[in-house]
Design a protein around this motif. Structure first.
Motif, short mmCIF file in Angstrom:
data_model
loop_
_atom_site.label_atom_id
_atom_site.label_comp_id
_atom_site.label_asym_id
_atom_site.label_seq_id
_atom_site.Cartn_x
_atom_site.Cartn_y
_atom_site.Cartn_z
N LYS A 25 25.31 52.80 2.31
CA LYS A 25 24.35 53.20 3.29
C LYS A 25 25.05 54.41 4.05
O LYS A 25 24.57 55.53 4.59
CB LYS A 25 23.55 52.27 4.27
N GLY A 26 26.26 54.28 4.31
CA GLY A 26 27.08 55.18 5.10
C GLY A 26 27.21 54.91 6.63
O GLY A 26 26.74 53.82 7.05
N ARG A 27 27.96 55.37 7.26
CA ARG A 27 28.28 55.22 8.63
C ARG A 27 27.94 56.53 9.50
O ARG A 27 28.08 57.73 9.02
CB ARG A 27 29.78 55.00 9.06
N SER A 28 27.55 56.54 10.59
CA SER A 28 27.15 57.68 11.39
C SER A 28 28.53 58.17 11.93
O SER A 28 29.01 57.96 13.26
CB SER A 28 26.23 57.31 12.51
N ASP A 29 29.01 59.07 11.37
CA ASP A 29 30.40 59.66 11.95
C ASP A 29 30.38 60.59 12.77
O ASP A 29 31.38 61.05 13.52
CB ASP A 29 31.36 60.06 10.65
N THR A 30 29.07 61.19 12.71
CA THR A 30 28.85 62.05 13.93
C THR A 30 27.70 61.39 14.76
O THR A 30 26.63 61.10 14.39
CB THR A 30 28.42 63.54 13.57
N ILE A 31 28.43 61.16 16.16
CA ILE A 31 27.31 60.68 17.24
C ILE A 31 27.38 61.78 18.49
O ILE A 31 28.23 61.61 19.03
CB ILE A 31 27.69 59.48 17.50
N ILE A 32 26.07 62.15 18.59
CA ILE A 32 25.66 63.06 19.69
C ILE A 32 24.57 62.72 20.62
O ILE A 32 23.72 62.31 20.05
CB ILE A 32 25.73 64.71 19.29
N ASP A 34 35.14 56.12 16.36
CA ASP A 34 36.00 54.89 16.47
C ASP A 34 35.86 53.96 17.77
O ASP A 34 36.50 53.14 18.28
CB ASP A 34 37.54 55.29 16.43
N THR A 35 34.75 54.49 18.93
CA THR A 35 34.67 53.96 20.18
C THR A 35 34.42 52.41 19.83
O THR A 35 33.37 52.17 19.00
CB THR A 35 33.41 54.52 20.95
N ASP A 68 32.82 46.22 17.95
CA ASP A 68 33.20 46.99 16.83
C ASP A 68 33.14 48.26 17.04
O ASP A 68 32.82 48.81 18.26
CB ASP A 68 32.24 46.47 15.65
N LYS A 69 33.56 49.07 16.08
CA LYS A 69 33.43 50.54 16.13
C LYS A 69 32.03 51.09 16.42
O LYS A 69 31.04 50.53 15.47
CB LYS A 69 33.95 51.44 14.90
N ILE A 70 31.89 51.95 17.28
CA ILE A 70 30.34 52.32 17.41
C ILE A 70 29.39 52.79 16.22
O ILE A 70 28.35 52.66 15.96
CB ILE A 70 30.26 53.34 18.76
N ASN A 71 30.37 53.38 15.27
CA ASN A 71 29.70 54.21 14.38
C ASN A 71 29.28 53.16 13.15
O ASN A 71 28.57 53.46 12.19
CB ASN A 71 30.35 55.35 13.70
N HIS A 72 29.59 51.80 13.02
CA HIS A 72 29.41 50.83 12.23
C HIS A 72 27.95 50.30 12.70
O HIS A 72 27.37 49.55 11.71
CB HIS A 72 30.40 49.43 12.40
N ALA A 73 27.46 50.64 13.61
CA ALA A 73 26.00 50.07 14.30
C ALA A 73 25.08 50.47 13.00
O ALA A 73 23.97 49.86 12.63
CB ALA A 73 25.74 50.48 15.46
N TYR A 74 25.26 51.60 12.45
CA TYR A 74 24.23 52.19 11.60
C TYR A 74 24.42 51.40 10.31
O TYR A 74 23.48 51.45 9.50
CB TYR A 74 24.43 53.71 11.36
N ALA A 75 25.59 51.23 9.87
CA ALA A 75 25.87 50.43 8.66
C ALA A 75 25.20 49.20 8.76
O ALA A 75 24.63 48.47 7.72
CB ALA A 75 27.36 50.39 8.10
N PHE A 76 25.28 48.48 9.86
CA PHE A 76 24.71 46.84 10.03
C PHE A 76 23.13 46.87 10.32
O PHE A 76 22.39 46.14 9.74
CB PHE A 76 25.33 46.35 11.39
N PRO A 96 45.26 68.47 16.75
CA PRO A 96 46.07 67.81 17.68
C PRO A 96 44.95 67.03 18.61
O PRO A 96 45.17 66.09 19.23
CB PRO A 96 46.78 68.69 18.35
N ARG A 97 43.59 67.47 18.76
CA ARG A 97 42.79 67.03 19.43
C ARG A 97 42.09 65.84 18.96
O ARG A 97 40.91 65.10 19.55
CB ARG A 97 41.76 67.99 20.14
N GLY A 98 42.23 65.63 17.59
CA GLY A 98 41.88 64.56 17.00
C GLY A 98 40.26 64.74 16.63
O GLY A 98 39.56 65.93 16.27
N ASP A 99 39.38 63.51 16.89
CA ASP A 99 37.86 63.54 16.87
C ASP A 99 37.27 64.58 17.62
O ASP A 99 36.20 65.08 17.51
CB ASP A 99 37.58 62.06 17.09
N PHE A 100 37.91 64.92 18.62
CA PHE A 100 37.29 65.73 19.95
C PHE A 100 37.19 67.47 19.19
O PHE A 100 36.19 68.00 19.56
CB PHE A 100 38.13 65.79 21.19
N GLY A 101 38.18 67.40 18.61
CA GLY A 101 38.23 68.96 17.99
C GLY A 101 37.31 69.03 16.85
O GLY A 101 36.67 70.00 16.85
#
Length: 321
Positions: free
Chosen positions: A83-90, A109-110, A121-129, A206-211
């Motif tokens: 099903k995938g995970r919601s890697d973008t959450i805005i 990864d919040t 858990d990681k917030i993006n796992h909610a979609y998979a569950f 260097p900003r990681g996910d924020f970049g």
């Protein structure tokens, strides 16, 4: 004299006939556009069901009355047999009275409570569950605000949407290479494949996910700008086809019409911000931890923008012993 009048009359009839053809043609074109938009709206409309709604509204949002509202934007990376995970959450909060849109990116990864699952858990796992419904409930609980609408985009088909609007224009502030494509610093015009690579890179930033979130917001802004231009009318078939295959939402066509007519100027005043925290390994898993004071501050900022009262309810980030 009579001959001149007759000639003028013929010319007038010819001109009116030509105008008539254009008017009738325009009407047919307008009907065709409306019909296709209506069909697309039906295809992408997917109501939410079985929601727990941790944060309920006292009264239902009415777009016709220009009420402030919120939208959860999910970018889902679907894979084969997954099903995938919601890697973008805005999260967008829209307020016509303040004439602005607040745009918050939540790192995937919040660490937080997954509402309806009973786990941390990681917030993006909610979609998979639990699909969109569990994602909405989890984000709602985490931010302490009601989530009124959602828009889910399949990131694999994201490039089709970009190509349909003729590509996107972005201003890149970091030179990097992703997927054998090099992105120089400065103003760039990207096609769909390039935009997907541009929006996914995070390890060399260097900003990681924020970049990565910043680049995703740039692309969203450009898509909105291109989609709103008159030139997009000539490729509306391609746009609607890409949208129908890669997007789902609980917004109806009437909702979209209300937003376009009553909130349209707000897209020029989007205030982007992020939620601060730190990365940490817990039991061998990498999480993004948001301090409670920061979460409350962000929650109250969004509540103020939605014209809702501030609260101090905390959110679980640790599994009960």
């Amino acid at each position: 004299m009579e001959e001149k009048k007759s000639r003028k009359k013929k010319i007038l009839i010819i001109v009116l006939s030509i105008l008539g053809v254009f008017i009738l043609g325009g009407g047919a074109f307008a009907y065709s556009v409306y019909h296709n938009i209506n069909q697309t709206a039906k295809k992408i409309h997917q109501p939410v069901v079985k929601r727990e709604q941790p944060v309920k509204r006292e009264k239902e949002v009415t777009l016709k009355e220009r009420d402030p509202f919120s939208v959860l934007l999910l970018g889902v990376d679907k894979r084969k047999n997954d099903k995938g995970r919601s890697d973008t959450i805005i999260v967008l909060t829209v307020n016509p009275n303040k004439k602005s849109v607040e745009m918050l990116s939540i790192p995937r990864d919040t660490r937080t409570e997954i509402v309806g699952k009973g786990t941390i858990d990681k917030i993006n796992h909610a979609y998979a569950f639990g699909d969109v419904e569990m994602s909405m409930d989890t984000v709602e609980k985490f931010l302490g605000i009601p989530i009124d609408y959602y828009v889910m985009v399949n990131m694999q088909g994201f490039k089709d949407v970009v190509n349909a609007v003729g590509g996107v224009d972005v201003k890149n502030d970091l030179e990097f290479t992703a997927g054998k494509e090099t992105f120089a610093v400065g103003n760039l015009h990207l096609n769909g494949s390039q935009a997907l690579k541009y929006s996914r890179m995070r390890h060399d930033d260097p900003r990681g996910d924020f970049g990565r979130q910043m680049r995703q917001r740039q692309i969203i802004d450009s898509i909105l700008e291109k989609g709103a231009s008159i030139s997009s009318l000539w490729t509306y078939d391609d746009i609607l086809d890409a949208v129908s295959k890669n997007l789902k939402t609980n917004l109806t066509l009437d909702d979209m019409v209300d937003i376009q007519s009553k909130y349209k100027d707000l897209r020029h005043n989007i205030k982007q911000f992020q939620i601060n925290g730190d990365g940490k390994m817990i039991d061998g898993v990498w999480y993004y931890l948001v301090p409670e004071e920061e979460r409350q501050a962000v929650s109250n900022r969004l509540k103020e923008h939605l014209e809702l009262p501030a609260t101090t309810e905390s959110v679980k980030t640790e599994t009960p012993q």
